[in-house]
Design a protein around this motif. Structure first.
Motif, PDB file in Angstrom:
ATOM      1  N   THR A 159      -5.881  -0.992  -6.612  1.00 37.10           N
ATOM      2  CA  THR A 159      -7.112  -0.387  -6.116  1.00 37.10           C
ATOM      3  C   THR A 159      -6.757   0.922  -5.433  1.00 37.10           C
ATOM      4  O   THR A 159      -5.753   1.003  -4.724  1.00 37.10           O
ATOM      5  CB  THR A 159      -7.805  -1.327  -5.098  1.00 37.10           C
ATOM      6  N   ARG A 201      -4.960   9.425  -0.853  1.00 39.42           N
ATOM      7  CA  ARG A 201      -5.332   8.245  -1.630  1.00 39.42           C
ATOM      8  C   ARG A 201      -4.376   7.125  -1.232  1.00 39.42           C
ATOM      9  O   ARG A 201      -3.174   7.336  -1.111  1.00 39.42           O
ATOM     10  CB  ARG A 201      -5.222   8.510  -3.121  1.00 39.42           C
ATOM     11  N   LYS A 211       0.851  -1.188   0.000  1.00 39.72           N
ATOM     12  CA  LYS A 211       0.000   0.000   0.000  1.00 39.72           C
ATOM     13  C   LYS A 211       0.886   1.238   0.000  1.00 39.72           C
ATOM     14  O   LYS A 211       1.903   1.285   0.691  1.00 39.72           O
ATOM     15  CB  LYS A 211      -0.904   0.036   1.229  1.00 39.72           C
ATOM     16  N   TYR A 265      -3.056   3.619  -2.569  1.00 43.47           N
ATOM     17  CA  TYR A 265      -2.935   2.723  -3.725  1.00 43.47           C
ATOM     18  C   TYR A 265      -2.547   1.350  -3.186  1.00 43.47           C
ATOM     19  O   TYR A 265      -1.544   1.219  -2.487  1.00 43.47           O
ATOM     20  CB  TYR A 265      -1.847   3.226  -4.672  1.00 43.47           C
ATOM     21  N   GLU A 266      -3.336   0.330  -3.505  1.00 41.60           N
ATOM     22  CA  GLU A 266      -3.078  -1.018  -2.990  1.00 41.60           C
ATOM     23  C   GLU A 266      -2.772  -1.969  -4.137  1.00 41.60           C
ATOM     24  O   GLU A 266      -3.510  -2.035  -5.116  1.00 41.60           O
ATOM     25  CB  GLU A 266      -4.278  -1.521  -2.198  1.00 41.60           C
ATOM     26  N   THR A 282      -8.152   3.786  -2.752  1.00 40.54           N
ATOM     27  CA  THR A 282      -9.114   4.098  -1.706  1.00 40.54           C
ATOM     28  C   THR A 282      -8.898   5.532  -1.265  1.00 40.54           C
ATOM     29  O   THR A 282      -7.752   5.935  -1.030  1.00 40.54           O
ATOM     30  CB  THR A 282      -8.928   3.155  -0.491  1.00 40.54           C
ATOM     31  N   GLU A 283      -9.963   6.301  -1.175  1.00 42.68           N
ATOM     32  CA  GLU A 283      -9.874   7.648  -0.623  1.00 42.68           C
ATOM     33  C   GLU A 283      -9.932   7.511   0.898  1.00 42.68           C
ATOM     34  O   GLU A 283     -10.768   6.775   1.427  1.00 42.68           O
ATOM     35  CB  GLU A 283     -11.038   8.513  -1.109  1.00 42.68           C
ATOM     36  N   ALA A 284      -9.067   8.221   1.602  1.00 46.67           N
ATOM     37  CA  ALA A 284      -9.002   8.094   3.060  1.00 46.67           C
ATOM     38  C   ALA A 284      -8.810   9.464   3.703  1.00 46.67           C
ATOM     39  O   ALA A 284      -8.345  10.407   3.061  1.00 46.67           O
ATOM     40  CB  ALA A 284      -7.845   7.171   3.453  1.00 46.67           C
TER      41      ALA A 284
END
Length: 107
Positions: free
Chosen positions: A39, A59, A5, A61-62, A41-43
């Protein structure tokens, strides 16, 4: 399978939008053949320092990397993070590799 991540903020420490760091990061990912998908994800991060409370939109990124490409792909991701760190004017960018935290500065 290795889980990686990468945490990149949406604003620099002065509150300026750093979407260019994300655009550059995405272009670098597209050019890296060992990265076949990810993927985003907004955090929202919360940071406390004495009596101050900082809110940090970012953001994440995974990536899920197979073991046959992991060493070279992780090396390339670290280089991309260092470039994003410089573009986003950050002291460091956080990366986790199988839940182990790494701090990558703009080198």
């Amino acid at each position: 399978m290795i889980n990686v991540k990468v945490y990149i903020p949406l604003k620099d420490n002065d509150g300026n939008c750093v979407i260019q760091a994300h655009n550059d990061f995405l272009q670098s990912l597209k050019a890296e053949p060992r990265i076949t998908g990810f993927t985003i994800t907004e955090a929202i991060g919360h940071w406390f320092d004495d009596d101050k409370h900082y809110i940090d939109n970012q953001r994440i990124y995974e990536f899920h990397l197979c073991e046959t490409v992991e060493v070279k792909a992780i090396y390339e991701l670290k280089l991309m993070c260092q470039m994003a760190c410089a573009t986003a004017k950050q002291d460091c960018i956080y990366m986790t590799i199988d839940n182990e935290q790494h701090y990558l500065g703009a080198e």
